[in-house]
Design an enzyme around this catalytic site. Sequence first.
Site, PDB file in Angstrom:
ATOM      1  N   TYR A   1       0.818  -1.210   0.000  1.00  0.00           N
ATOM      2  CA  TYR A   1       0.000   0.000   0.000  1.00  0.00           C
ATOM      3  C   TYR A   1       0.856   1.267   0.000  1.00  0.00           C
ATOM      4  CZ  TYR A   1      -4.578  -2.155   0.849  1.00  0.00           C
ATOM      5  OH  TYR A   1      -5.754  -2.840   0.728  1.00  0.00           O
TER       6      TYR A   1
ATOM      7  N   LYS B   1       3.611 -15.712   3.984  1.00  0.00           N
ATOM      8  CA  LYS B   1       3.815 -16.434   2.719  1.00  0.00           C
ATOM      9  C   LYS B   1       5.312 -16.627   2.534  1.00  0.00           C
ATOM     10  CE  LYS B   1       2.328 -18.078  -1.279  1.00  0.00           C
ATOM     11  NZ  LYS B   1       1.537 -19.320  -1.404  1.00  0.00           N
TER      12      LYS B   1
ATOM     13  N   ASP C   1      -2.584 -18.485   2.023  1.00  0.00           N
ATOM     14  CA  ASP C   1      -3.569 -19.189   1.193  1.00  0.00           C
ATOM     15  C   ASP C   1      -4.265 -20.289   1.996  1.00  0.00           C
ATOM     16  OD1 ASP C   1      -1.100 -20.468   1.251  1.00  0.00           O
ATOM     17  OD2 ASP C   1      -1.076 -21.038  -0.861  1.00  0.00           O
TER      18      ASP C   1
ATOM     19  N   ASP D   1      -6.115  -7.083   4.280  1.00  0.00           N
ATOM     20  CA  ASP D   1      -7.229  -6.516   3.514  1.00  0.00           C
ATOM     21  C   ASP D   1      -8.085  -7.640   2.944  1.00  0.00           C
ATOM     22  OD1 ASP D   1      -8.777  -4.506   2.230  1.00  0.00           O
ATOM     23  OD2 ASP D   1      -7.772  -5.025   0.356  1.00  0.00           O
TER      24      ASP D   1
ATOM     25  N   ASP E   1     -11.955  -9.241   4.459  1.00  0.00           N
ATOM     26  CA  ASP E   1     -13.192  -9.291   3.669  1.00  0.00           C
ATOM     27  C   ASP E   1     -13.736 -10.716   3.611  1.00  0.00           C
ATOM     28  OD1 ASP E   1     -12.981  -6.539   3.017  1.00  0.00           O
ATOM     29  OD2 ASP E   1     -13.835  -6.919   1.032  1.00  0.00           O
TER      30      ASP E   1
HETATM   31  C1  IPM Z   1     -10.295  -1.496   3.920  1.00  0.00           C
HETATM   32  C2  IPM Z   1     -10.571  -0.920   2.572  1.00  0.00           C
HETATM   33  C3  IPM Z   1      -9.416   0.003   2.209  1.00  0.00           C
HETATM   34  C4  IPM Z   1      -8.153  -0.815   2.164  1.00  0.00           C
HETATM   35  C5  IPM Z   1      -9.588   0.777   0.903  1.00  0.00           C
HETATM   36  C6  IPM Z   1     -10.906   1.490   0.854  1.00  0.00           C
HETATM   37  C7  IPM Z   1      -8.446   1.721   0.693  1.00  0.00           C
HETATM   38  O1  IPM Z   1     -10.766  -1.915   1.618  1.00  0.00           O
HETATM   39  O2  IPM Z   1     -10.186  -0.713   4.882  1.00  0.00           O
HETATM   40  O3  IPM Z   1     -10.174  -2.720   4.034  1.00  0.00           O
HETATM   41  O4  IPM Z   1      -7.859  -1.452   1.145  1.00  0.00           O
HETATM   42  O5  IPM Z   1      -7.436  -0.834   3.170  1.00  0.00           O
HETATM   43 MN    MN Z   2     -10.660  -3.914   2.424  1.00  0.00          MN
END
Ligand code: IPM
Ligand code: MN
Length: 369
Positions: free
Chosen positions: A147, A197, A229, A253, A257
């Site tokens: 990032y 990893k 993974d 990240d 999710d």
């Molecule tokens: C999160 C989001 C952010 C990230 C984006 C919106 C920049 O997906 O906080 O997980 O990738 O960190």
């Molecule tokens: Mn995210």
Amino acid sequence: MTNAYKIAILEGDGIGPEIMTQAIRIFDVIQSSCDVAFELTKTPFGAGAYFEHGKAFPDETKQVCDEADAILKGPVGLSHEESKKIPVEEQPERGAILPLRARFNTFANFRPILLSKDMVHFSPLKPEIIENGIDILLIRELVGGLYFGEKERGIDENGLRYVKETLEYNEQQVRQVLVVAFDQARQRKKRLHNIHKSNVLMSSVFWNEILDEVHKDYQDIEVVHLLVDAAATALCLNPGQFDVMVMENMFGDILSDQAGGILGSLGLMPSACIGPDKAYFEPSHGSAPDIAGQNIANPYSMIGSVAMMLEMSFNMRSESQAVWTAMKSVFESGYSTADLSTSSDTTQLVSTVVFGDMVVAHLEKLLST
Ligand code: IPM
Ligand code: MN
């Protein structure tokens, strides 16, 4: 003397303003029943801020954040098509969120993956896999790695366009987030899953070396190493094996999710971004422009971010717990928001505002007893 706290309110885009409205009600309830005063200042941030002020993270907002004791941030961003109307470097993910994280060096991102026993019907996982609910704390490094590494685009000697993006960490950056993770593990089940990893990436080999050094100060903690993974599979097949997980930025990240997926919705994941001097709190989900303004968004992650702020920035543990309990009570009473419903369940759908009404009612009752 009454404690007084200044809070910067960054509503953001899409569903941001409507879920923030519900979150703000929580501060009102708490200050009317406890000896505390909150001074909230709304300030522009995100795509809306870009269109109005020419910047996704305007100077005025930086100043409000600098002066605040803590920051509450809603989701930002537009649809893929709308985003194209903004220059790449001012698109809110790059132009607002990353600069916010960098400004306050919020290196430790706490993402609780929490599903109480009474909420397991929201998960797509089979009941026998999650009969006891889910309770994981995912800790993601938030200000390093891909990032924030150097980026380059150009044309190579063969005339081909290329891109280069670098994954960088120094030992201090790795150590500080590992220390946070070990500390959390010590307060919980004394087991830490290290996600990496190292079979491919040099950065993971480096990360694991630092981990071994830090582990010497935490010999009471069992470390379990798992490739990222394999961790993705394990989160689906047997999430109960995890308690605290720690990982670098990009891995975190993606896996967070996925964790939202096993809960049933990312709408169930607030988060805390903690730096040495300041913290900000935000839902882990995006701004959902497709459902904005319809009063159907789930405000749980936004309200949960307030709960995390109360505990982590202001040490108001019992009030924080009351907010969590109030939200749980809404689900336990058989209600849910649209993101959580499936055709087969029997929950009664409620709007954003009605969910907020119910949380407020439960919270008022809890705080008055
Ligand atoms: C999160 C989001 C952010 C990230 C984006 C919106 C920049 O997906 O906080 O997980 O990738 O960190
Ligand atoms: Mn995210």
